[in-house]
Design an enzyme around this catalytic site. Sequence first.
Site, PDB file in Angstrom:
ATOM      1  N   ARG A   1       0.874  -1.164   0.000  1.00 55.47           N
ATOM      2  CA  ARG A   1       0.000   0.000   0.000  1.00 55.47           C
ATOM      3  C   ARG A   1       0.915   1.219   0.000  1.00 55.47           C
ATOM      4  O   ARG A   1       2.014   1.173   0.573  1.00 55.47           O
ATOM      5  CB  ARG A   1      -0.881   0.055   1.262  1.00 55.47           C
ATOM      6  CG  ARG A   1      -2.010  -0.977   1.302  1.00 55.47           C
ATOM      7  CD  ARG A   1      -3.134  -0.630   0.323  1.00 55.47           C
ATOM      8  NE  ARG A   1      -4.263  -1.543   0.407  1.00 55.47           N
ATOM      9  CZ  ARG A   1      -4.403  -2.665  -0.296  1.00 55.47           C
ATOM     10  NH1 ARG A   1      -3.465  -3.038  -1.156  1.00 55.47           N
ATOM     11  NH2 ARG A   1      -5.473  -3.420  -0.161  1.00 55.47           N
TER      12      ARG A   1
ATOM     13  N   GLU B   1      -4.305   7.726  -4.243  1.00 60.50           N
ATOM     14  CA  GLU B   1      -4.693   7.065  -5.495  1.00 60.50           C
ATOM     15  C   GLU B   1      -6.050   7.576  -5.944  1.00 60.50           C
ATOM     16  O   GLU B   1      -6.950   7.672  -5.100  1.00 60.50           O
ATOM     17  CB  GLU B   1      -4.724   5.547  -5.297  1.00 60.50           C
ATOM     18  CG  GLU B   1      -3.338   4.992  -4.965  1.00 60.50           C
ATOM     19  CD  GLU B   1      -3.310   3.478  -4.735  1.00 60.50           C
ATOM     20  OE1 GLU B   1      -4.358   2.820  -4.881  1.00 60.50           O
ATOM     21  OE2 GLU B   1      -2.239   2.974  -4.392  1.00 60.50           O
TER      22      GLU B   1
ATOM     23  N   HIS C   1      -2.236   0.451  -9.404  1.00 62.10           N
ATOM     24  CA  HIS C   1      -2.748  -0.494  -8.393  1.00 62.10           C
ATOM     25  C   HIS C   1      -3.469  -1.671  -9.081  1.00 62.10           C
ATOM     26  O   HIS C   1      -4.663  -1.865  -8.899  1.00 62.10           O
ATOM     27  CB  HIS C   1      -3.690   0.237  -7.419  1.00 62.10           C
ATOM     28  CG  HIS C   1      -3.884  -0.528  -6.137  1.00 62.10           C
ATOM     29  ND1 HIS C   1      -4.113   0.079  -4.932  1.00 62.10           N
ATOM     30  CD2 HIS C   1      -3.916  -1.865  -5.860  1.00 62.10           C
ATOM     31  CE1 HIS C   1      -4.263  -0.831  -3.981  1.00 62.10           C
ATOM     32  NE2 HIS C   1      -4.143  -2.022  -4.523  1.00 62.10           N
TER      33      HIS C   1
HETATM   34  P1  NAP Z   1      -0.437 -12.155   4.293  1.00 64.13           P
HETATM   35  O1  NAP Z   1      -0.407 -13.572   3.827  1.00 64.13           O
HETATM   36  O2  NAP Z   1      -1.189 -11.824   5.519  1.00 64.13           O
HETATM   37  O3  NAP Z   1       1.084 -11.682   4.441  1.00 64.13           O
HETATM   38  C1  NAP Z   1       1.471 -10.508   5.052  1.00 64.13           C
HETATM   39  C2  NAP Z   1       2.924 -10.625   5.498  1.00 64.13           C
HETATM   40  O4  NAP Z   1       3.331  -9.369   6.030  1.00 64.13           O
HETATM   41  C3  NAP Z   1       3.126 -11.664   6.596  1.00 64.13           C
HETATM   42  O5  NAP Z   1       4.261 -12.428   6.303  1.00 64.13           O
HETATM   43  C4  NAP Z   1       3.380 -10.825   7.849  1.00 64.13           C
HETATM   44  O6  NAP Z   1       4.269 -11.400   8.760  1.00 64.13           O
HETATM   45  C5  NAP Z   1       4.038  -9.603   7.237  1.00 64.13           C
HETATM   46  N1  NAP Z   1       3.953  -8.462   8.148  1.00 64.13           N
HETATM   47  C6  NAP Z   1       2.867  -7.946   8.771  1.00 64.13           C
HETATM   48  N2  NAP Z   1       3.213  -6.912   9.560  1.00 64.13           N
HETATM   49  C7  NAP Z   1       4.558  -6.796   9.445  1.00 64.13           C
HETATM   50  C8  NAP Z   1       5.514  -5.930  10.020  1.00 64.13           C
HETATM   51  N3  NAP Z   1       5.151  -4.993  10.897  1.00 64.13           N
HETATM   52  N4  NAP Z   1       6.814  -6.085   9.669  1.00 64.13           N
HETATM   53  C9  NAP Z   1       7.185  -7.049   8.815  1.00 64.13           C
HETATM   54  N5  NAP Z   1       6.319  -7.906   8.216  1.00 64.13           N
HETATM   55  C10 NAP Z   1       5.027  -7.778   8.540  1.00 64.13           C
HETATM   56  O7  NAP Z   1      -1.018 -11.209   3.155  1.00 64.13           O
HETATM   57  P2  NAP Z   1      -0.895 -11.342   1.567  1.00 64.13           P
HETATM   58  O8  NAP Z   1      -2.058 -12.080   1.030  1.00 64.13           O
HETATM   59  O9  NAP Z   1       0.478 -11.793   1.218  1.00 64.13           O
HETATM   60  O10 NAP Z   1      -1.094  -9.778   1.168  1.00 64.13           O
HETATM   61  C11 NAP Z   1      -0.187  -8.822   1.632  1.00 64.13           C
HETATM   62  C12 NAP Z   1      -0.614  -7.419   1.270  1.00 64.13           C
HETATM   63  O11 NAP Z   1      -0.375  -7.156  -0.088  1.00 64.13           O
HETATM   64  C13 NAP Z   1      -2.094  -7.077   1.430  1.00 64.13           C
HETATM   65  O12 NAP Z   1      -2.462  -6.834   2.773  1.00 64.13           O
HETATM   66  C14 NAP Z   1      -2.234  -5.841   0.573  1.00 64.13           C
HETATM   67  O13 NAP Z   1      -1.937  -4.678   1.316  1.00 64.13           O
HETATM   68  C15 NAP Z   1      -1.162  -6.051  -0.492  1.00 64.13           C
HETATM   69  N6  NAP Z   1      -1.768  -6.356  -1.806  1.00 64.13           N
HETATM   70  C16 NAP Z   1      -1.624  -5.453  -2.802  1.00 64.13           C
HETATM   71  C17 NAP Z   1      -2.175  -5.731  -4.042  1.00 64.13           C
HETATM   72  C18 NAP Z   1      -1.991  -4.780  -5.178  1.00 64.13           C
HETATM   73  O14 NAP Z   1      -2.851  -4.727  -6.065  1.00 64.13           O
HETATM   74  N7  NAP Z   1      -0.905  -4.046  -5.229  1.00 64.13           N
HETATM   75  C19 NAP Z   1      -2.936  -6.885  -4.237  1.00 64.13           C
HETATM   76  C20 NAP Z   1      -3.089  -7.761  -3.177  1.00 64.13           C
HETATM   77  C21 NAP Z   1      -2.489  -7.481  -1.958  1.00 64.13           C
HETATM   78  P3  NAP Z   1       3.935 -12.757   9.603  1.00 64.13           P
HETATM   79  O15 NAP Z   1       3.751 -13.831   8.571  1.00 64.13           O
HETATM   80  O16 NAP Z   1       5.134 -12.964  10.395  1.00 64.13           O
HETATM   81  O17 NAP Z   1       2.682 -12.471  10.354  1.00 64.13           O
HETATM   82  C1  GLV Z   2      -5.568  -5.255  -3.469  1.00 68.44           C
HETATM   83  O1  GLV Z   2      -4.874  -4.296  -3.335  1.00 68.44           O
HETATM   84  C2  GLV Z   2      -5.863  -6.194  -2.434  1.00 68.44           C
HETATM   85  O2  GLV Z   2      -5.518  -5.938  -1.274  1.00 68.44           O
HETATM   86  O3  GLV Z   2      -6.474  -7.236  -2.754  1.00 68.44           O
END
Ligand code: NAP
Ligand code: GLV
Length: 326
Positions: free
Chosen positions: A238, A267, A286
């Site tokens: 984000r 955005e 995005h």
């Molecule tokens: P996820 O499986 O929950 O993974 C999040 C990771 O971030 C986990 O490994 C977590 O650590 C780590 N984390 C959380 N807080 C942290 C901190 N303070 N310091 C270091 N690491 C930290 O989520 P995901 O499905 O991979 O998605 C991640 C994020 O990507 C979403 O929340 C969203 O913001 C973003 N995203 C963006 C798009 C886009 O279009 N650009 C699309 C989808 C998602 P632990 O495993 O140790 O808890």
């Molecule tokens: C997109 O940014 C998502 O969090 O799925």
Amino acid sequence: MKKKVIAYNRVEKPVLEDLQNKYDVRFFNNADTINNIDFLEFLRQTEGIIGLELPVDRELLDQAPNLKIVSNVSVGYNNLDIGELNRRNILATNTPEVLTDTVADTVFGILIATARRIPELDQFVKNGEWITEAIEPEYFGVNVHHKTLGIIGMGRIGQAIAKRAHHGFDMDILYHSRTMKPDVEEKYKATYCDLDSLLKSSDFVCLITPLTPETECLIGSRELKLMKESAIFINGSRGKTVVEKDLIKALQNGNIAAAGLDVFEKEPIKLSNPLLQMTNVVTTPHIGSSTHETELRMSEVAASNLEAGLKGEKPPNLINTSVWKE
Ligand code: NAP
Ligand code: GLV
């Protein structure tokens, strides 16, 4: 009488049509805010909200006395005030897993595009600047394969990025998250690092955490100064995980070499933002999960969550599990 549902910003058409057969659905988009009378009137009777990036905070919830569930069509849920939802026993859901590979593809695509300067050189060709057979070295990029990739946030998407980097590009992987991941370390030969060590040692730094109070402004001028001058920074998380003005300064001063950004502080990004003037910055609007197949799947998953919540059943992707009473 049919239950009232608000669909916001993005619900794919076949899914929206199916919901419209079952519920009294009104579609609103970005232009409609808490100040919109039609929105507010409908909100007062609404039992379910499905959509993308609607800020669900105390002000909105005060106007939604019948709300039972908010179903995000995204995995990130920083738009939701979970504390306020808990206080009112309202369910919140998201769409994990179905978008993981698509977002990892996008992030990796942006990484390669930035390293090999693909958008800049696309313009070079289209502008008629390719006039000698061999281009000048000033347009060369840098290798991706066999370099060191630092992943901040080794969750679902972080791991899918690591998989691509390890199996496809023979990269060395460093990672930082709240907890260590021995299985990931074994599968992708990844090494856990504190944040500073990761920043100092990586050729590519990829940020893919959720936006939380802990990750807001995680990368600012101190962190950018720790990176190599040749480093390429990629943000797929984000916009607010990064102090954008510090990133602009670091790119202007040559603290880092380049950036690939799918997300921004505001955005849509303003055309006057200096990032848009920099040839060493690759931007996308995005679009992490924005493929036809994945957006449809996300809408379907969000609709299943919504319908379960409206029926009084436990939604498959419940975020605030503490409000669920069996
Ligand atoms: P996820 O499986 O929950 O993974 C999040 C990771 O971030 C986990 O490994 C977590 O650590 C780590 N984390 C959380 N807080 C942290 C901190 N303070 N310091 C270091 N690491 C930290 O989520 P995901 O499905 O991979 O998605 C991640 C994020 O990507 C979403 O929340 C969203 O913001 C973003 N995203 C963006 C798009 C886009 O279009 N650009 C699309 C989808 C998602 P632990 O495993 O140790 O808890
Ligand atoms: C997109 O940014 C998502 O969090 O799925």
